[in-house]
Motif scaffolding. Structure first.
Motif, PDB file in Angstrom:
ATOM      1  N   THR A 150       0.857  -1.189   0.000  1.00  0.00           N
ATOM      2  CA  THR A 150       0.000   0.000   0.000  1.00  0.00           C
ATOM      3  C   THR A 150       0.885   1.229   0.000  1.00  0.00           C
ATOM      4  O   THR A 150       1.771   1.373   0.844  1.00  0.00           O
ATOM      5  CB  THR A 150      -0.917   0.021   1.240  1.00  0.00           C
ATOM      6  OG1 THR A 150      -1.730  -1.147   1.235  1.00  0.00           O
ATOM      7  CG2 THR A 150      -1.817   1.253   1.217  1.00  0.00           C
ATOM      8  N   ALA A 152       1.069   5.544  -0.275  1.00  0.00           N
ATOM      9  CA  ALA A 152       0.359   6.818  -0.150  1.00  0.00           C
ATOM     10  C   ALA A 152       0.891   7.780  -1.197  1.00  0.00           C
ATOM     11  O   ALA A 152       2.090   8.072  -1.235  1.00  0.00           O
ATOM     12  CB  ALA A 152       0.539   7.393   1.254  1.00  0.00           C
ATOM     13  N   PRO A 154       0.639  11.571  -2.514  1.00  0.00           N
ATOM     14  CA  PRO A 154       0.118  12.911  -2.217  1.00  0.00           C
ATOM     15  C   PRO A 154      -0.321  13.648  -3.469  1.00  0.00           C
ATOM     16  O   PRO A 154       0.088  13.317  -4.586  1.00  0.00           O
ATOM     17  CB  PRO A 154       1.316  13.616  -1.562  1.00  0.00           C
ATOM     18  CG  PRO A 154       2.505  12.919  -2.103  1.00  0.00           C
ATOM     19  CD  PRO A 154       2.094  11.492  -2.360  1.00  0.00           C
ATOM     20  N   HIS A 171      -3.187   4.659  -2.156  1.00  0.00           N
ATOM     21  CA  HIS A 171      -3.996   5.427  -1.209  1.00  0.00           C
ATOM     22  C   HIS A 171      -3.692   6.904  -1.459  1.00  0.00           C
ATOM     23  O   HIS A 171      -2.597   7.375  -1.175  1.00  0.00           O
ATOM     24  CB  HIS A 171      -3.645   5.039   0.238  1.00  0.00           C
ATOM     25  CG  HIS A 171      -4.428   5.785   1.272  1.00  0.00           C
ATOM     26  ND1 HIS A 171      -5.613   5.304   1.786  1.00  0.00           N
ATOM     27  CD2 HIS A 171      -4.210   6.974   1.886  1.00  0.00           C
ATOM     28  CE1 HIS A 171      -6.086   6.166   2.678  1.00  0.00           C
ATOM     29  NE2 HIS A 171      -5.241   7.192   2.749  1.00  0.00           N
ATOM     30  N   ASN A 172      -4.651   7.637  -2.017  1.00  0.00           N
ATOM     31  CA  ASN A 172      -4.438   9.055  -2.334  1.00  0.00           C
ATOM     32  C   ASN A 172      -4.639   9.923  -1.098  1.00  0.00           C
ATOM     33  O   ASN A 172      -5.550   9.689  -0.302  1.00  0.00           O
ATOM     34  CB  ASN A 172      -5.398   9.492  -3.440  1.00  0.00           C
ATOM     35  CG  ASN A 172      -5.100   8.827  -4.769  1.00  0.00           C
ATOM     36  OD1 ASN A 172      -4.042   9.041  -5.345  1.00  0.00           O
ATOM     37  ND2 ASN A 172      -6.020   8.001  -5.245  1.00  0.00           N
ATOM     38  N   THR A 173      -3.773  10.936  -0.953  1.00  0.00           N
ATOM     39  CA  THR A 173      -3.882  11.864   0.167  1.00  0.00           C
ATOM     40  C   THR A 173      -3.899  13.301  -0.351  1.00  0.00           C
ATOM     41  O   THR A 173      -3.425  13.583  -1.453  1.00  0.00           O
ATOM     42  CB  THR A 173      -2.704  11.710   1.155  1.00  0.00           C
ATOM     43  OG1 THR A 173      -1.492  12.103   0.509  1.00  0.00           O
ATOM     44  CG2 THR A 173      -2.595  10.283   1.644  1.00  0.00           C
ATOM     45  N   LYS A 178       0.445  14.558   4.858  1.00  0.00           N
ATOM     46  CA  LYS A 178      -0.453  13.467   5.272  1.00  0.00           C
ATOM     47  C   LYS A 178       0.078  12.121   4.794  1.00  0.00           C
ATOM     48  O   LYS A 178       0.029  11.123   5.537  1.00  0.00           O
ATOM     49  CB  LYS A 178      -1.855  13.701   4.706  1.00  0.00           C
ATOM     50  CG  LYS A 178      -2.877  12.662   5.170  1.00  0.00           C
ATOM     51  CD  LYS A 178      -3.047  12.694   6.691  1.00  0.00           C
ATOM     52  CE  LYS A 178      -4.090  11.691   7.153  1.00  0.00           C
ATOM     53  NZ  LYS A 178      -4.237  11.680   8.628  1.00  0.00           N
ATOM     54  N   ALA A 179       0.603  12.073   3.576  1.00  0.00           N
ATOM     55  CA  ALA A 179       1.180  10.825   3.071  1.00  0.00           C
ATOM     56  C   ALA A 179       2.356  10.386   3.930  1.00  0.00           C
ATOM     57  O   ALA A 179       2.492   9.213   4.276  1.00  0.00           O
ATOM     58  CB  ALA A 179       1.619  11.013   1.617  1.00  0.00           C
ATOM     59  N   LEU A 182       1.158   8.942   7.283  1.00  0.00           N
ATOM     60  CA  LEU A 182       0.684   7.560   7.160  1.00  0.00           C
ATOM     61  C   LEU A 182       1.858   6.589   7.061  1.00  0.00           C
ATOM     62  O   LEU A 182       1.822   5.499   7.628  1.00  0.00           O
ATOM     63  CB  LEU A 182      -0.218   7.426   5.931  1.00  0.00           C
ATOM     64  CG  LEU A 182      -1.536   8.197   5.972  1.00  0.00           C
ATOM     65  CD1 LEU A 182      -2.292   8.013   4.659  1.00  0.00           C
ATOM     66  CD2 LEU A 182      -2.398   7.748   7.152  1.00  0.00           C
ATOM     67  N   VAL A 188       0.782   2.741   5.762  1.00  0.00           N
ATOM     68  CA  VAL A 188       1.174   2.335   4.411  1.00  0.00           C
ATOM     69  C   VAL A 188       2.631   1.914   4.446  1.00  0.00           C
ATOM     70  O   VAL A 188       3.380   2.262   5.374  1.00  0.00           O
ATOM     71  CB  VAL A 188       0.956   3.476   3.391  1.00  0.00           C
ATOM     72  CG1 VAL A 188      -0.512   3.881   3.327  1.00  0.00           C
ATOM     73  CG2 VAL A 188       1.831   4.682   3.730  1.00  0.00           C
ATOM     74  N   SER A 191       5.682   5.554   0.115  1.00  0.00           N
ATOM     75  CA  SER A 191       5.136   6.778  -0.458  1.00  0.00           C
ATOM     76  C   SER A 191       6.078   7.191  -1.582  1.00  0.00           C
ATOM     77  O   SER A 191       6.939   6.414  -2.010  1.00  0.00           O
ATOM     78  CB  SER A 191       5.002   7.878   0.593  1.00  0.00           C
ATOM     79  OG  SER A 191       4.337   9.017   0.053  1.00  0.00           O
TER      80      SER A 191
END
Length: 264
Positions: A150, A152, A154, A171-173, A178-179, A182, A188, A191
């Protein structure tokens, strides 16, 4: 002094006065109304006076050094900026090249139709980032099932075609911060981050020092100052003057300065 000499002197004075007092051409520049460090900082329609982002600092420097142009800034959602550029409501944006985008904007192509990368505002490379466990698993990822990791992503980033078939669940942020949060919390496994500015390896990850980039970068993109068709048609010489100024200006230290501030 004869009348003809007076007339000649008057013409010379008039030409000199016109050159001195000629108003600079306004360039209305549109950029993202979200925080995309290090390029643009702040959110909303307000253009920050202090620490506006590296790209805005570069354009302010251009404005200060070229008497022929006055840069004005407006912030809007990115798609709105592109739409307004297409319909000549704004004069310029900074964007990478995408096939078909030359229909709505003027890029620095040469006579052969080749994009002249020396005129770019910036050259960024992006890498996957993760801790040492992710590095080991990534290098042996062929043994994993589909969507094993997974990641992230951004706002402002993407995964190009080289990663489209990799075992990644996206997983979009809203933001890079924020990414990174996580990733730091272990929500996650990975990134993405800027990992090179021009030829200099960099990082903006502010948390766990165990998190590092996986080289080589998966993508390198040039950001160009591109103009609306109308602006370029009416100001082709000025457009070339701005591109040439950008080719001479070393923008990398400006971007690195913002990345280092973000990391602290």
């Amino acid at each position: 002094m004869s009348i003809s000499s007076l007339n000649y002197l008057f013409i010379i004075i008039l030409m000199f006065s016109s050159a001195v007092f000629a108003k600079p051409q306004t360039l209305l520049f549109c950029y993202e109304d979200k925080d995309i460090a290090p390029m643009f900082l702040g959110v909303g329609q307000e253009v920050p006076i202090d620490k506006p982002g590296a790209s805005i600092e570069v354009l302010r420097k251009l404005d200060a050094e070229l008497d022929s142009v006055k840069v004005e800034f407006v912030r809007k959602p990115w798609r709105r900026c592109l739409n307004d550029l297409e319909f000549n409501k704004v004069d310029a944006v900074i964007a990478s090249y995408r096939q078909g985008r030359e229909r709505i904007a003027a890029y620095p192509f040469n006579e052969k139709g080749d994009l002249q990368s020396q005129f770019a505002v910036s050259r960024f490379s992006s890498c996957l980032i993760g801790n040492s466990k992710f590095h080991k698993e990534w290098h042996s990822r062929e043994v994993f099932q589909n969507k094993a990791f997974t990641i992230a992503i951004p706002n402002g980033y993407g995964l190009n075609s080289t990663l489209k078939d990799e075992p990644l669940f996206i997983h979009n942020t809203f933001s890079k911060a924020k990414a990174f949060e996580l990733l730091d919390k272990g929500v996650v496994q990975a990134s993405v981050d800027l990992c090179k500015v021009d030829d200099l390896n960099v990082s903006s990850y502010p948390h766990n020092k165990n998190v590092k980039a996986i080289y080589p970068p998966y993508e390198t993109t040039n950001g160009y100052l591109i103009f609306s068709k109308q602006f370029y048609t009416e100001n082709s010489a000025l457009s070339l003057e701005m591109w040439q100024w950008l080719s001479r200006f070393d923008s990398a230290p400006v971007y690195v300065k913002y990345l280092q501030a973000f990391e602290q």
